[in-house]
Design an enzyme around this catalytic site. Sequence first.
Site, short mmCIF file in Angstrom:
data_model
loop_
_atom_site.label_atom_id
_atom_site.label_comp_id
_atom_site.label_asym_id
_atom_site.label_seq_id
_atom_site.Cartn_x
_atom_site.Cartn_y
_atom_site.Cartn_z
N ASP A 11 0.88 -1.17 0.00
CA ASP A 11 0.00 0.00 0.00
C ASP A 11 0.92 1.22 0.00
OD1 ASP A 11 -1.65 2.13 0.56
OD2 ASP A 11 -2.37 1.37 2.49
N LYS A 72 2.58 11.29 -3.51
CA LYS A 72 1.53 10.62 -4.28
C LYS A 72 0.66 11.64 -5.02
CE LYS A 72 -1.87 6.95 -3.45
NZ LYS A 72 -2.33 6.01 -2.41
N GLU A 171 -7.37 0.39 -4.59
CA GLU A 171 -7.39 0.27 -3.13
C GLU A 171 -8.72 -0.28 -2.57
OE1 GLU A 171 -6.06 4.20 -2.09
OE2 GLU A 171 -4.06 3.78 -2.87
N ASP A 193 -13.07 5.50 1.30
CA ASP A 193 -11.66 5.59 1.66
C ASP A 193 -11.23 7.05 1.75
OD1 ASP A 193 -8.89 5.65 1.76
OD2 ASP A 193 -8.59 4.12 0.23
#
Length: 610
Positions: A11, A72, A171, A193
Amino acid sequence: MSDDRLILGIDLGTTNSLAAVMTPAGPEVLRDGQGQAIVPSVIEFTPGGVTVGAEARAHAVANPLATIYSVKRLMGRGMDDVAAVAEHLPYQVVPGPHGTVCVQIGERLLTPQELSAIILREVKQRAEAALGREITEAVITVPAYFDDAQRQATRDAGRIAGLNVRRIVNEPTAAALAYGLDRTDESTIAVYDLGGGTFDVSILRVAGGVFQVLSTQGDTALGGDDFDRALIDVITSETRRQFGSDLTFPPSTRQALRNFAEAAKIRLSDEDEARIEVDLGEGRSFARTIAREEFEDLIGEWVDHTIEHCQRALKDARLQPDQIDQVVMVGGSTRIPLVRQRVGAFFGRAPYTAINPDEVVAMGAGVQAGILAGLRQDTLLLDVIPLSLGIETLGGAMGKLIMRNATVPCQASETFTTYVDAQTAVDINVLQGERELSTDCRSLGRFKLAGIPPMPAGMPRVRVAFLVDANGILNVSAQELRSGKEASVQITPAHGLTRDEVDQMVQDSYAHARQDMRAHQLIDTRNEANRVLSAIDKALADVGDVLDDRQRRRLDEAVAALNSRMTGDDPDALYEAMTAANDAAEPLTTAQMNRVLKETVKGRKLDEVG
Ligand code: AMP
């Protein structure tokens, strides 16, 4: 499990990264000697090299221009995409090649791919230490909303880090896998999420062990970082009111504010109020208590935003909220009580929070890795295209070949012709987006099909084929059918890197490996030297009187030399100074040992001690 088939599930998060593997007992998150699974996705550059993780994060205040976080958010993006984000980052984001962005650290320019690779390499090394073996294969997760360029960038980062990326997994799909929801009979699941930098919600359907992502919605620039910023804004505006509007904050103070704000936010998940105290320097300080309700007011608008995305995701899936059977919560920010309340109220059921929201995605990546390694054959994974894909047609319209939410892997093709006599080449602009005009869509790249034999307008038949592989990565090819002329083309995303550039970065990473290793060595030696210095202090207090003048002078000089080396960049010189100080302290160590020995033997016969 056959050892050579071990694949790491990673992850790669905005705030934190971690890894898991499949074991015969199920997925297992990998931890270091201290039981720590999480590696903060933070990189610090010092003159001596590079450090990653908690250590780097701890130095963010002192070294704001060279401590890189939230990488990211920059992956596979262009300068325009990140302008708003970059404004809030203390480090320098500058234009890179092919419309990409780069991070400038001193003289050095690094792509987001290289920076992510540094994090991935750290995760890989820790996993190797935990498992006691080398790892070369990985599954890496990305937000469902990531476009092609962002997925490609993630894959490239893996390659630079020396990992063969077997699969890029969404994800939410991973989270559902971690909960073992592939084994339920038939159900419809919403995965919500909310992490540090990204939000997405996905609607999944599981039936007969088959997973299908029905729809995804999200925002790649919404998350806990925004909540931190809302608190920082309160602090800065109030301090300016208190100390004057011309009060400026140097980068180190801004970074400190960020830490205070995040700590207060986390406290407010468990307590009704949190206190913020900030030292502004020059004898000025700011203190303030913030109540949970006030914080909820500050972040309410963002939480509303996420609920709007939930509404849209349901609409895409043609479902009503009461048709959702389970709601799965992922990401650190879902610990905020207001978030749980709103999500629960919207779907009309208590969200599922049984698995640690920080670890659930990595666990699912581990499950996927297990499936790929052949440890489980019972699950088929189907994902969807997050944004429609097409080409620019005559007059600048977007001609969609693959529609949003189509299940991957998938392919589509379209045949068209030329409009000018004797046209020997066709330009193809590959687009991604929902809008009708090509200028409103994102161009993933352009290529030219050349070498078409001259023919009258309307005669050539050019077939453009799109293939989206199981990772959601697009391959485009074009062929002129009448002449049989085939042009093989490779598309590079507009915000991506060419293969050569990635290869170059792999080379560079080897070149930097030595430097990086020295940085680690320097930190270790510094820690060791600190231990030596405090041991000498203690020994001087205990048995300092055993030293004669010459010995004392020698020790003082060695300690002074060691202290002066502590701030340097040379681990070898530091090691030498530490050894010299240790040698000079020898009479003290001997005296201490003798004393301990004397106390031990007091009242006992010598042969009892031996
Ligand atoms: P992730 O990207 O999933 O690792 O989530 C990280 C985000 O979750 C960061 O913004 C953290 O500040 C936030 N976070 C972690 N724990 C909590 C908590 N107890 N309450 C509120 N936010 C949290």
